[in-house]
Design an enzyme around this catalytic site. Structure first.
Site: not given
Length: 197
Positions: A98, A121
């Site tokens: 992330s 993501h």
């Protein structure tokens, strides 16, 4: 209370004990092993600025094992590292996921241990509860704006086309060290024999 070992530091005129963290910091090694938030990012920035002031050309190594966290404070660290006069080496020692994947990409050299992971993501809204549709649309617009920034960074640093990166970002996309190397996210894989691929 954490029991941190001490390291004996000797000079020609004296010797004294340093905490392990201080000894590693003197060797220009810093660590991200927590969730990224305003406080952890501020601590990272302070360490980086201190090392830049001490030696504006010396390499800084940032070791990363983090699940990610807040995007905005992480982007501040990313942009500072990219503008630094110091060469930056990032090393994934567990997972760079992330927002932590973005900090990993800040490195001029980006190394991963053999059994580590890199994950990207799309930006997410961490706020729960109910909201009116106008607030929801505003939040969505902001998330899409942040997502465009993240996709741009990943595309630039990996050398992959923006459309390919957008596909990665549609879900949690995990890369082994070898796959991250193939994708251009990592520049080397550290192998068991202390070499790099």
């Amino acid at each position: 209370m954490k029991n941190t070992p001490n390291v004996l530091h000797e000079t020609c005129s004296s010797s004294h004990l340093l905490t392990l963290d201080t000894a590693l910091f003197r060797d220009r090694k810093i660590f991200l092993t927590e969730v990224l938030n305003t406080d952890t990012c501020a601590d990272l920035l302070k360490q980086i600025i201190c090392l830049e002031k001490e030696d504006s050309a010396g390499e800084i190594t940032l070791y990363i094992n983090s699940p990610g966290g807040e995007v905005r404070p992480s982007l501040a660290v990313y942009h500072h590292l990219r503008r630094s006069s110091c060469p930056v080496r990032t090393v994934c020692i567990g997972i760079a996921a992330s927002a932590a994947s973005i900090l990993f990409l800040a490195g001029d050299k980006r190394e991963m241990y053999k059994d580590t992971e890199f994950m990207v993501h799309s930006a997410m809204n961490a706020q729960g509860g109910y909201e009116n549709p106008f607030e929801a649309r505003e939040r969505l617009d902001k998330l899409l704006e942040i997502n465009d920034i993240l996709c741009g960074i990943i595309s630039e640093r990996s050398g992959k086309p923006l459309q390919e990166v957008r596909e990665w970002m549609k879900k949690d996309t995990y890369f082994s060290a070898e796959k991250a190397l193939e994708a251009g996210a990592a520049t080397a894989v550290i192998t068991d024999d202390c070499g790099v691929e």
